[in-house]
Design an enzyme around this catalytic site. Structure first.
Site, mmCIF file in Angstrom:
data_model
loop_
_atom_site.group_PDB
_atom_site.id
_atom_site.type_symbol
_atom_site.label_atom_id
_atom_site.label_comp_id
_atom_site.label_asym_id
_atom_site.label_seq_id
_atom_site.Cartn_x
_atom_site.Cartn_y
_atom_site.Cartn_z
ATOM 1 N N CYS A 76 172.711 104.480 46.135
ATOM 2 C CA CYS A 76 172.123 105.659 46.787
ATOM 3 C C CYS A 76 173.172 106.392 47.605
ATOM 4 O O CYS A 76 173.041 107.586 47.867
ATOM 5 C CB CYS A 76 170.953 105.245 47.662
ATOM 6 S SG CYS A 76 171.367 103.916 48.808
ATOM 7 N N SER A 99 163.656 106.027 44.422
ATOM 8 C CA SER A 99 163.964 107.446 44.240
ATOM 9 C C SER A 99 163.181 108.320 45.222
ATOM 10 O O SER A 99 162.102 107.954 45.695
ATOM 11 C CB SER A 99 163.620 107.869 42.813
ATOM 12 O OG SER A 99 162.219 107.985 42.681
ATOM 13 N N SER A 100 163.732 109.484 45.503
ATOM 14 C CA SER A 100 163.066 110.417 46.415
ATOM 15 C C SER A 100 161.717 110.905 45.880
ATOM 16 O O SER A 100 160.759 110.979 46.654
ATOM 17 C CB SER A 100 163.984 111.592 46.739
ATOM 18 O OG SER A 100 165.093 111.129 47.484
ATOM 19 N N PRO A 101 161.580 111.216 44.574
ATOM 20 C CA PRO A 101 160.254 111.651 44.110
ATOM 21 C C PRO A 101 159.181 110.577 44.323
ATOM 22 O O PRO A 101 158.079 110.885 44.781
ATOM 23 C CB PRO A 101 160.479 111.948 42.612
ATOM 24 C CG PRO A 101 161.938 112.272 42.512
ATOM 25 C CD PRO A 101 162.624 111.429 43.549
ATOM 26 N N GLY A 151 159.232 108.021 46.512
ATOM 27 C CA GLY A 151 159.029 107.836 47.952
ATOM 28 C C GLY A 151 158.210 108.969 48.547
ATOM 29 O O GLY A 151 157.355 108.749 49.412
ATOM 30 N N GLU A 199 163.490 104.605 52.095
ATOM 31 C CA GLU A 199 164.937 104.693 51.903
ATOM 32 C C GLU A 199 165.130 105.217 50.494
ATOM 33 O O GLU A 199 164.850 104.505 49.536
ATOM 34 C CB GLU A 199 165.551 103.303 52.107
ATOM 35 C CG GLU A 199 166.999 103.358 52.540
ATOM 36 C CD GLU A 199 167.957 103.636 51.401
ATOM 37 O OE1 GLU A 199 168.181 104.833 51.090
ATOM 38 O OE2 GLU A 199 168.469 102.690 50.815
HETATM 39 C C1 UN1 Z 1 175.872 101.003 50.201
HETATM 40 O O1 UN1 Z 1 176.200 101.879 50.996
HETATM 41 O O2 UN1 Z 1 176.677 100.579 49.408
HETATM 42 O O3 UN1 Z 1 172.292 96.692 54.030
HETATM 43 C C2 UN1 Z 1 174.481 100.461 50.243
HETATM 44 C C3 UN1 Z 1 172.080 97.856 53.779
HETATM 45 C C4 UN1 Z 1 173.239 98.711 53.402
HETATM 46 C C5 UN1 Z 1 173.113 99.172 51.964
HETATM 47 C C6 UN1 Z 1 174.319 99.951 51.627
HETATM 48 N N1 UN1 Z 1 174.475 97.987 53.620
HETATM 49 O O4 UN1 Z 1 170.944 98.333 53.852
#
Ligand code: UN1
Length: 487
Positions: free
Chosen positions: A278, A222-224, A226, A244
């Site tokens: 995400c 989650s952003s918080p 991270g 991420e």
């Molecule tokens: C998604 O968009 O469904 O390998 C997640 C990765 C990305 C993750 C994607 N394909 O980091």
């Protein structure tokens, strides 16, 4: 009970007991002790001790172990998919795709490392500069619960290839999947200390991030959380922190001929993995008028028919349970709050059984809300916003602190040109869903979604630091000496 993997051996943690549940039944599927400060310190010193030999191991040998892991994964594909389905609630068809993505990511990481290291430049006045990648040292990988196999794997694999040793801290919601995966690494013959598994909740994550010996941390979540990590590592410019995080991703619909195709992509965007990716679309921007009405009516009609069920049900459902009852309750509360702010339900998200984490898809028209919260609602709820002009759609789409993914569904290539230029996001798609991003493309967000470390194929770039090794053609005294120097 042995839940931690430290220095090549399974051992019992000395921290608090926690457990994970099958969210489709509330049965406990894993229970164990978390890693306490002493366990973390032991894993850290094993990782430190293993680092010099691992980085000196020839690349081919490291690659051979990683390839063996891919083979082991292939042999245990169904078993690992069942573990993932059991623990996360996601349907088996998706869990199988996840294990497939893990295997695929290994090939991509091997290729990426080969392609992105060793680049030559020979135009430096007779010198040759070669780009080499050096491992950081000991790095921590913090995994999320939504892809408990694929996403940590996307960091662990390139980190190991680059010669780092890794401390893996999975989500406290998916310890069983982590344990299963690390057992497969063990079977692949990874040397002791190269990869450790530190199970635990928030406290374990905090204690691990405080280890002075850590050289990098790759976080997905989650952003918080991270952002809290980002704050913690402020003032350490050499520390490699890759974040991420979440998104408040817009999907903009503009006039197009094939409404069913567009509805299909919009449903995938909003509701795949029960909205727990995400990259899922949280905001669906639809034009006012006849076309928009028709699109929205069809979208709601098909959404209402999406099936929800147990991960192993036959026939397979489109959506499984959410990760936890708490997550499902949080989504219902978010829906309620938006309705109180003025949202109009197009399709109300419901919980068929108050004791279980299943939710049906929800669609809210939030056009009337003046101050729409800029929040990531991590579940099967999409907010519809009606717009008048394309300019307005662009402005609304960019009205967020996040910037992970965005997509445009439209026939007009000129609109795509503008969208592509003006949208602020790491992943920008045309006539594709916002999710389902390719592992071969750069993956990552800007703003509150990430810190500019595009992963997937490009993880090779931050799993090691690029350095130039410059080789002179030979050792000789220059013909032209600096002023004031005599031989
Ligand atoms: C998604 O968009 O469904 O390998 C997640 C990765 C990305 C993750 C994607 N394909 O980091």
């Amino acid at each position: 009970m042995s839940q931690l993997y430290i220095n090549g051996a399974w051992q019992t943690g000395r921290g608090a007991v926690f457990s994970s549940l099958n969210p489709a039944t509330n049965e406990t599927v894993w229970s164990g002790h978390s890693a306490n400060a002493d366990d973390i310190a032991a894993a850290m010193s094993a990782a430190r001790a293993a680092f010099p030999a691992w980085r000196r191991t020839r690349l081919e040998e490291r690659l051979a172990i990683v390839r063996r892991f891919a083979e082991v994964l292939g042999a245990h594909k169904e078993a690992l998919a069942r573990t993932i389905g059991l623990e996360t609630g996601k349907p088996l068809w998706e869990a199988r795709q996840e294990v497939g993505a893990m295997i695929n990511k290994i090939e991509i990481s091997i290729r990426a490392f080969g392609e992105r290291t060793g680049e030559h430049r020979s135009d430096l006045a007779g010198d040759t500069a070669v780009l080499r990648h050096r491992p950081h040292g000991v790095v921590a990988v913090y995994g999320p619960y939504n892809f408990p196999g694929h996403l940590p794997n996307g960091h662990i694999v390139p980190a190991l290839i680059a010669g780092n040793t890794v401390l893996f801290k999975p989500s406290e919601l998916t310890p069983l999947t982590a344990e299963h995966t690390v057992k497969l690494w063990h079977e692949a013959g990874l040397p002791a200390g190269v990869l450790s598994l530190l199970q635990g909740e928030r406290d374990t994550g905090i204690a691990l991030a405080q280890q002075p010996g850590l050289d990098g941390l790759f976080f997905t979540g989650s952003s918080p959380t991270g952002t809290a990590l980002h704050r913690q590592f402020a003032g350490r410019p050499g520390f490699m922190l890759a974040l991420e995080m979440g998104g408040n991703n817009p999907l903009v619909v503009a006039p197009l001929a094939d409404v069913d195709a567009a509805v299909h992509h919009a449903l995938q965007s909003a509701f795949l993995s029960a909205g727990q990716r995400c990259t899922c679309s949280r905001r669906l921007l639809v034009p006012e008028g006849e076309f928009g009405d028709r699109f929205l009516a069809r979208f709601a009609e098909v959404a209402a028919k999406l099936t929800v069920g147990k991960y192993d049900a036959e026939p397979q459902p489109f959506m499984g349970a959410l990760i936890s009852l708490k997550a499902a309750q949080g989504m219902l509360a978010a829906q309620q709050k938006l309705i109180e702010l003025g949202a109009k339900p197009v399709l109300t998200m419901t919980q068929p059984d108050a004791e279980l984490a299943f939710l049906t898809p929800g669609i809210l028209d939030v056009t009337a809300i003046e101050q729409l919260p800029d929040e990531e609602y991590f579940g099967p709820l999409v907010q519809v916003i009606r717009y008048r002009e394309f300019d307005e759609a662009l402005a609304i789409a960019n009205d967020t602190e996040y910037g992970l993914s965005a997509a445009l569904l439209a026939d007009d290539a000129a609109l795509w040109d503008r969208f592509n230029q003006e949208i602020r996001a790491g992943v920008v798609n045309w006539n594709k869903p916002t999710n389902g991003a390719s592992s071969a493309a750069p993956f990552g967000g800007v703003g509150y979604s990430g810190n500019h470390r595009p992963g997937a194929y490009y993880a090779a770039d931050y799993c090691a630091y690029p350095m130039a090794s410059v080789e002179a053609a030979g050792l000789s005294l220059p013909a032209q000496l600096s002023p004031g120097m005599q031989f």
